[in-house]
Write a protein that holds these residues in place. Sequence first.
Motif, mmCIF file in Angstrom:
data_model
loop_
_atom_site.group_PDB
_atom_site.id
_atom_site.type_symbol
_atom_site.label_atom_id
_atom_site.label_comp_id
_atom_site.label_asym_id
_atom_site.label_seq_id
_atom_site.Cartn_x
_atom_site.Cartn_y
_atom_site.Cartn_z
ATOM 1 N N PHE A 1 -4.306 -12.127 -45.046
ATOM 2 C CA PHE A 1 -5.696 -12.562 -44.960
ATOM 3 C C PHE A 1 -5.794 -13.935 -44.292
ATOM 4 C CE2 PHE A 1 -5.667 -9.716 -48.614
ATOM 5 C CZ PHE A 1 -6.813 -8.958 -48.427
ATOM 6 N N GLU A 2 -6.927 -14.184 -43.652
ATOM 7 C CA GLU A 2 -7.300 -15.531 -43.221
ATOM 8 C C GLU A 2 -7.961 -16.210 -44.421
ATOM 9 O OE1 GLU A 2 -6.935 -17.031 -40.309
ATOM 10 O OE2 GLU A 2 -6.193 -15.387 -39.056
ATOM 11 N N ILE A 3 -7.452 -17.382 -44.817
ATOM 12 C CA ILE A 3 -7.952 -18.006 -46.053
ATOM 13 C C ILE A 3 -8.446 -19.442 -45.836
ATOM 14 C CG2 ILE A 3 -6.546 -16.562 -47.570
ATOM 15 C CD1 ILE A 3 -4.637 -19.001 -47.829
ATOM 16 N N GLU A 4 -8.802 -19.783 -44.618
ATOM 17 C CA GLU A 4 -9.277 -21.148 -44.358
ATOM 18 C C GLU A 4 -10.460 -21.521 -45.241
ATOM 19 O OE1 GLU A 4 -9.639 -22.607 -40.292
ATOM 20 O OE2 GLU A 4 -8.500 -20.872 -39.620
ATOM 21 N N LYS A 5 -11.378 -20.573 -45.479
ATOM 22 C CA LYS A 5 -12.567 -20.871 -46.270
ATOM 23 C C LYS A 5 -12.263 -21.015 -47.754
ATOM 24 C CE LYS A 5 -15.827 -18.692 -43.064
ATOM 25 N NZ LYS A 5 -16.882 -17.661 -42.889
ATOM 26 N N GLN A 6 -11.050 -20.646 -48.169
ATOM 27 C CA GLN A 6 -10.670 -20.756 -49.575
ATOM 28 C C GLN A 6 -9.903 -22.038 -49.876
ATOM 29 O OE1 GLN A 6 -8.953 -17.048 -51.141
ATOM 30 N NE2 GLN A 6 -9.839 -15.954 -49.414
ATOM 31 N N LEU A 7 -9.662 -22.838 -48.838
ATOM 32 C CA LEU A 7 -8.966 -24.113 -49.004
ATOM 33 C C LEU A 7 -9.883 -25.256 -48.593
ATOM 34 C CD1 LEU A 7 -5.463 -23.252 -47.484
ATOM 35 C CD2 LEU A 7 -6.110 -23.265 -49.884
ATOM 36 N N ARG A 8 -9.676 -26.403 -49.206
ATOM 37 C CA ARG A 8 -10.460 -27.586 -48.829
ATOM 38 C C ARG A 8 -10.003 -28.084 -47.461
ATOM 39 N NH1 ARG A 8 -13.348 -28.731 -53.288
ATOM 40 N NH2 ARG A 8 -12.448 -28.109 -55.298
ATOM 41 N N PHE A 9 -10.944 -28.653 -46.726
ATOM 42 C CA PHE A 9 -10.668 -29.055 -45.344
ATOM 43 C C PHE A 9 -9.698 -30.225 -45.260
ATOM 44 C CE2 PHE A 9 -12.062 -31.547 -41.525
ATOM 45 C CZ PHE A 9 -11.498 -30.685 -40.585
ATOM 46 N N THR A 10 -9.704 -31.096 -46.274
ATOM 47 C CA THR A 10 -8.820 -32.262 -46.244
ATOM 48 C C THR A 10 -7.771 -32.174 -47.348
ATOM 49 O OG1 THR A 10 -10.288 -33.579 -47.655
ATOM 50 C CG2 THR A 10 -10.584 -33.759 -45.259
ATOM 51 N N ARG A 11 -6.670 -32.849 -47.089
ATOM 52 C CA ARG A 11 -5.575 -32.936 -48.065
ATOM 53 C C ARG A 11 -5.118 -34.392 -48.106
ATOM 54 N NH1 ARG A 11 -0.078 -33.179 -47.830
ATOM 55 N NH2 ARG A 11 1.071 -32.281 -49.599
ATOM 56 N N GLU A 12 -5.165 -35.018 -49.276
ATOM 57 C CA GLU A 12 -4.821 -36.422 -49.423
ATOM 58 C C GLU A 12 -3.505 -36.522 -50.191
ATOM 59 O OE1 GLU A 12 -7.664 -35.054 -50.478
ATOM 60 O OE2 GLU A 12 -9.101 -35.753 -48.966
ATOM 61 N N ASN B 1 0.775 -34.494 -52.722
ATOM 62 C CA ASN B 1 -0.668 -34.277 -52.726
ATOM 63 C C ASN B 1 -1.238 -34.602 -54.107
ATOM 64 O OD1 ASN B 1 -2.561 -31.236 -52.987
ATOM 65 N ND2 ASN B 1 -3.320 -33.161 -52.207
ATOM 66 N N PHE B 2 -2.375 -35.308 -54.176
ATOM 67 C CA PHE B 2 -2.915 -35.670 -55.486
ATOM 68 C C PHE B 2 -4.351 -35.209 -55.702
ATOM 69 C CE2 PHE B 2 -3.041 -39.484 -52.731
ATOM 70 C CZ PHE B 2 -4.404 -39.699 -52.646
ATOM 71 N N ILE B 3 -4.935 -34.460 -54.775
ATOM 72 C CA ILE B 3 -6.283 -33.915 -54.963
ATOM 73 C C ILE B 3 -6.241 -32.410 -54.731
ATOM 74 C CG2 ILE B 3 -8.662 -33.919 -54.092
ATOM 75 C CD1 ILE B 3 -8.408 -36.838 -53.497
ATOM 76 N N ASP B 4 -6.908 -31.676 -55.582
ATOM 77 C CA ASP B 4 -6.944 -30.208 -55.529
ATOM 78 C C ASP B 4 -7.235 -29.702 -54.111
ATOM 79 O OD1 ASP B 4 -7.206 -27.508 -56.187
ATOM 80 O OD2 ASP B 4 -9.287 -27.741 -56.830
ATOM 81 N N VAL B 5 -6.461 -28.688 -53.666
ATOM 82 C CA VAL B 5 -6.656 -28.147 -52.315
ATOM 83 C C VAL B 5 -7.366 -26.791 -52.318
ATOM 84 C CG1 VAL B 5 -4.664 -29.363 -51.364
ATOM 85 C CG2 VAL B 5 -4.363 -27.051 -52.305
#
Length: 228
Positions: free
Chosen positions: A158-169, A196-200
């Motif tokens: 599957f393409e899952i771009e919409k299920q992940l947050r756009f940024t990763r910190e 990584n420290f913020i939910d993706v």
Amino acid sequence: MLAALLLVFTAPLLLSQNKAFQFGFKVGPNIGWIKPDAEGYERLGVDAGFAWGFVAEVFLLENYAMNTGFDVVYLNGSFSYPHQKLVPASAGGNIKGVLNRSFRTKYIQLPLLLKMKTNDFGKFRYYGQVGFGLAFLADAKSDDRFYSQGLLIEEKTFEIEKQLRFTRESLILGAGVEYSLGGSTFLTAGIKFDNNFIDVLKDQNTIDPMIEHKAITNFLELQIGLLF
């Protein structure tokens, strides 16, 4: 006015260096993993990935530099969680089970690190670095295997771009060695931990909407590069 003042105060430091700037590139394999933080969610080992990028170093003092640039990071990971496959009532209704998801993501990362170097030991010098990374999602796919009562029901990509947050910190820690090839050219090798420290993840669980998808992704990278 501010730029002029910064130039006045930093010029003596920059001029005291053999070279005020260094540029280069790096490549490196990595191993990545996802750490879920929701009931019933489990990590499934580690997955191999890769990264490459360009490096820029701006010297602040003789053995201290700001390290930046941009990286293209292929970060992979696997996890499992309770899932409900939607099936028309005429075909028997929804099926509950477990989804094993192996995701393959591509990020463009902008790191900002403080790099601290030792004095030269012959042709070698050692470094440590610490700082932060801000990454932007460029692509994301998943290889999914859905099981119900121990049986494989469906296997699909599957393409899952919409299920992940756009940024990763992330917090970045690293250490390594530089070997002089002559002049201002150095061969570099090191290891980097990217935490990584913020939910993706986004969205909710399909069985229990009160449970939100929540996880962080980490990776450990072996870096090899050249500085000029």
